[in-house]
Design a protein around this motif. Structure first.
Motif, PDB file in Angstrom:
ATOM      1  N   LYS A 103     -22.007  81.385  35.617  1.00  0.00           N
ATOM      2  CA  LYS A 103     -20.696  82.034  35.577  1.00  0.00           C
ATOM      3  C   LYS A 103     -20.557  83.045  36.711  1.00  0.00           C
ATOM      4  O   LYS A 103     -19.523  83.101  37.393  1.00  0.00           O
ATOM      5  CB  LYS A 103     -20.518  82.726  34.223  1.00  0.00           C
ATOM      6  N   ASP A 104     -21.597  83.850  36.919  1.00  0.00           N
ATOM      7  CA  ASP A 104     -21.553  84.849  37.992  1.00  0.00           C
ATOM      8  C   ASP A 104     -21.455  84.184  39.360  1.00  0.00           C
ATOM      9  O   ASP A 104     -20.729  84.651  40.242  1.00  0.00           O
ATOM     10  CB  ASP A 104     -22.800  85.731  37.941  1.00  0.00           C
TER      11      ASP A 104
ATOM     12  N   PRO B  33     -28.433  77.342  41.295  1.00  0.00           N
ATOM     13  CA  PRO B  33     -27.448  76.293  40.954  1.00  0.00           C
ATOM     14  C   PRO B  33     -27.973  74.885  41.188  1.00  0.00           C
ATOM     15  O   PRO B  33     -27.633  73.964  40.431  1.00  0.00           O
ATOM     16  CB  PRO B  33     -26.275  76.613  41.898  1.00  0.00           C
ATOM     17  N   GLU B  34     -28.812  74.699  42.203  1.00  0.00           N
ATOM     18  CA  GLU B  34     -29.291  73.353  42.500  1.00  0.00           C
ATOM     19  C   GLU B  34     -30.254  72.819  41.443  1.00  0.00           C
ATOM     20  O   GLU B  34     -30.568  71.623  41.419  1.00  0.00           O
ATOM     21  CB  GLU B  34     -29.957  73.314  43.883  1.00  0.00           C
ATOM     22  N   LEU B  35     -30.748  73.706  40.553  1.00  0.00           N
ATOM     23  CA  LEU B  35     -31.647  73.281  39.480  1.00  0.00           C
ATOM     24  C   LEU B  35     -30.933  73.206  38.129  1.00  0.00           C
ATOM     25  O   LEU B  35     -31.584  73.114  37.091  1.00  0.00           O
ATOM     26  CB  LEU B  35     -32.851  74.234  39.377  1.00  0.00           C
ATOM     27  N   LEU B  36     -29.603  73.238  38.146  1.00  0.00           N
ATOM     28  CA  LEU B  36     -28.846  73.251  36.905  1.00  0.00           C
ATOM     29  C   LEU B  36     -29.116  72.015  36.042  1.00  0.00           C
ATOM     30  O   LEU B  36     -29.087  72.080  34.815  1.00  0.00           O
ATOM     31  CB  LEU B  36     -27.347  73.350  37.220  1.00  0.00           C
ATOM     32  N   GLY B  37     -29.414  70.887  36.670  1.00  0.00           N
ATOM     33  CA  GLY B  37     -29.671  69.664  35.916  1.00  0.00           C
ATOM     34  C   GLY B  37     -31.084  69.563  35.379  1.00  0.00           C
ATOM     35  O   GLY B  37     -31.393  68.634  34.622  1.00  0.00           O
TER      36      GLY B  37
ATOM     37  N   GLU C 157     -28.933  81.151  27.556  1.00  0.00           N
ATOM     38  CA  GLU C 157     -27.874  82.144  27.768  1.00  0.00           C
ATOM     39  C   GLU C 157     -27.943  82.736  29.170  1.00  0.00           C
ATOM     40  O   GLU C 157     -26.912  82.931  29.836  1.00  0.00           O
ATOM     41  CB  GLU C 157     -27.989  83.248  26.719  1.00  0.00           C
ATOM     42  N   PHE C 158     -29.149  83.009  29.630  1.00  0.00           N
ATOM     43  CA  PHE C 158     -29.300  83.561  30.984  1.00  0.00           C
ATOM     44  C   PHE C 158     -28.782  82.584  32.036  1.00  0.00           C
ATOM     45  O   PHE C 158     -28.079  82.974  32.969  1.00  0.00           O
ATOM     46  CB  PHE C 158     -30.776  83.879  31.259  1.00  0.00           C
TER      47      PHE C 158
ATOM     48  N   ALA D 124     -17.957  82.903  39.833  1.00  0.00           N
ATOM     49  CA  ALA D 124     -17.049  84.021  40.058  1.00  0.00           C
ATOM     50  C   ALA D 124     -17.172  84.538  41.491  1.00  0.00           C
ATOM     51  O   ALA D 124     -16.177  84.868  42.139  1.00  0.00           O
ATOM     52  CB  ALA D 124     -17.318  85.139  39.069  1.00  0.00           C
ATOM     53  N   GLY D 125     -18.399  84.563  41.996  1.00  0.00           N
ATOM     54  CA  GLY D 125     -18.611  85.010  43.366  1.00  0.00           C
ATOM     55  C   GLY D 125     -17.975  84.088  44.366  1.00  0.00           C
ATOM     56  O   GLY D 125     -17.357  84.508  45.349  1.00  0.00           O
ATOM     57  N   ARG D 126     -18.089  82.759  44.138  1.00  0.00           N
ATOM     58  CA  ARG D 126     -17.486  81.790  45.053  1.00  0.00           C
ATOM     59  C   ARG D 126     -15.965  81.904  45.005  1.00  0.00           C
ATOM     60  O   ARG D 126     -15.275  81.805  46.030  1.00  0.00           O
ATOM     61  CB  ARG D 126     -17.925  80.369  44.682  1.00  0.00           C
ATOM     62  N   THR D 127     -15.418  82.108  43.797  1.00  0.00           N
ATOM     63  CA  THR D 127     -13.967  82.237  43.673  1.00  0.00           C
ATOM     64  C   THR D 127     -13.468  83.484  44.394  1.00  0.00           C
ATOM     65  O   THR D 127     -12.462  83.450  45.112  1.00  0.00           O
ATOM     66  CB  THR D 127     -13.562  82.304  42.192  1.00  0.00           C
ATOM     67  N   ALA D 128     -14.189  84.583  44.220  1.00  0.00           N
ATOM     68  CA  ALA D 128     -13.786  85.814  44.889  1.00  0.00           C
ATOM     69  C   ALA D 128     -13.808  85.644  46.399  1.00  0.00           C
ATOM     70  O   ALA D 128     -12.934  86.112  47.123  1.00  0.00           O
ATOM     71  CB  ALA D 128     -14.709  86.967  44.465  1.00  0.00           C
TER      72      ALA D 128
END
Length: 337
Positions: free
Chosen positions: A323-324, A280-284, A316-317, A327-331
């Motif tokens: 997304k995963d 996630p920290e490399l999303l940008g 896409e990956f 979803a994990g953080r929300t759960a």
């Protein structure tokens, strides 16, 4: 798979005794003392690789003594080699004394008396230890004895290759199947023997097969270190090890896992890109920048190779990974206490 045990769930007053009993049962009978046993913390994990066993330990500073009486009480007749990951150790054995810090290795024999201390000022110790039957070492005992109680540098040469391989075991051995583990044990023996031989200037004593497998592991380490170089080719790998390209291919064919040199380079690059795309920290960071970081010559080449390997495009990956993760953080946020 790694078998993990921890003192964390025990009452504080029982943790040191639990760890002392664990060491006596699983490593060798040893007298342990700690300055503050009431504050003691420890965790251990074990991985069986056939004749060889790898153990990970994390524990508060302590002192240990292996006396002749304790040797008579129980001796696994092993050479043991430790990679210090954190903290420091002072070891005495066979008229040798050494202080070993993070990143270096130390070698000892369970059949000889020894003393070790982990200084409080160096903090908690993290140690990866190899337990090797004396019979698997191809070097003469008289030569090996010179290294007992000695520091082996882990920052260069075969010490660095062995340390790197132990890092990979730590990270990936848990995903290997039962049939793979004895083969990993053979690699551990070869690398340890080669590391000791290099420090004894006795590499000519190693069997030819062990030298070949050790060279292959050095090549793997070289490739991992230079993945970001777009000019990393079989010719560059061969030149870096002073062998011909033909010899390099023959080595992979004889001792590899069926993968060619170029295929191995591509697979490793794709794995690094996949890992970065999932962070996630490399999303940008643009996809093409990640591809370039790991040596791909252009975005089109990278996209085709990634889709062929994983069935989706890099973009896409990344979207699926994000997304995963969300979803994990929300759960986790809505999970009951």
């Amino acid at each position: 798979m790694w078998t993990v045990v921890s003192a964390g769930e025990l009452p504080a007053r029982e943790r040191f005794d639990w760890f002392a009993d664990l060491v006596t049962r699983e490593v060798m009978p040893t007298a342990l003392t700690a300055e503050r046993p009431a504050d003691f913390q420890a965790e251990a994990a074990v991985l069986d690789l056939g004749n060889v066993r790898v153990a990970r330990f994390s524990f508060s500073p302590l002192r240990s003594r292996r006396t002749p009486a304790l040797i008579r009480r129980g001796d696994p007749e092993q050479y043991q080699l430790g990679l210090i990951r954190r903290g420091a150790t002072v070891l005495s054995q066979h008229r040798n004394d050494c202080r070993v810090g993070a990143g270096d290795l130390v070698f000892w024999d369970t059949s000889r008396p020894s003393q070790a201390a982990m200084p409080d000022e160096a903090g908690p110790v993290q140690l990866t230890m190899l337990q090797l039957p004396r019979t698997v070492m191809p070097l003469r005992t008289q030569r090996i004895d010179r290294l007992l109680g000695s520091r082996i540098p882990g920052g260069h040469g075969l010490g660095a290759v062995l340390a790197s391989f132990l890092d990979s075991l730590d990270a990936h051995a848990g995903q290997c199947g039962p049939g793979d583990l004895p083969r990993l044990g053979s690699v551990v023996v070869d690398l340890t023997a080669a590391c000791l031989a290099q420090n004894l200037d006795a590499e000519d004593q190693l069997p030819a097969e062990a030298r070949a497998r050790t060279l292959l592991q050095r090549i793997h380490t070289f490739v991992d270190t230079h993945l970001g170089d777009p000019d990393l080719t079989p010719a560059a790998v061969a030149a870096g090890h002073h062998i011909s390209v033909r010899t390099l291919h023959e080595l992979f064919q004889a001792y590899g896992d069926g993968e060619t040199v170029q295929a191995g380079i591509r697979r490793r690059r794709l794995e690094r890109c996949r890992d970065d795309l999932a962070r996630p920290e490399l999303l940008g960071r643009p996809v093409q920048a990640i591809a370039a970081r790991w040596g791909f010559s252009g975005p089109a080449v990278f996209s085709r190779a990634f889709r062929a390997a994983y069935g989706v495009s890099p973009t896409e990956f990344r979207a699926l990974s994000v997304k995963d993760a969300r979803a994990g953080r929300t759960a986790g946020a809505v999970a009951p206490a």
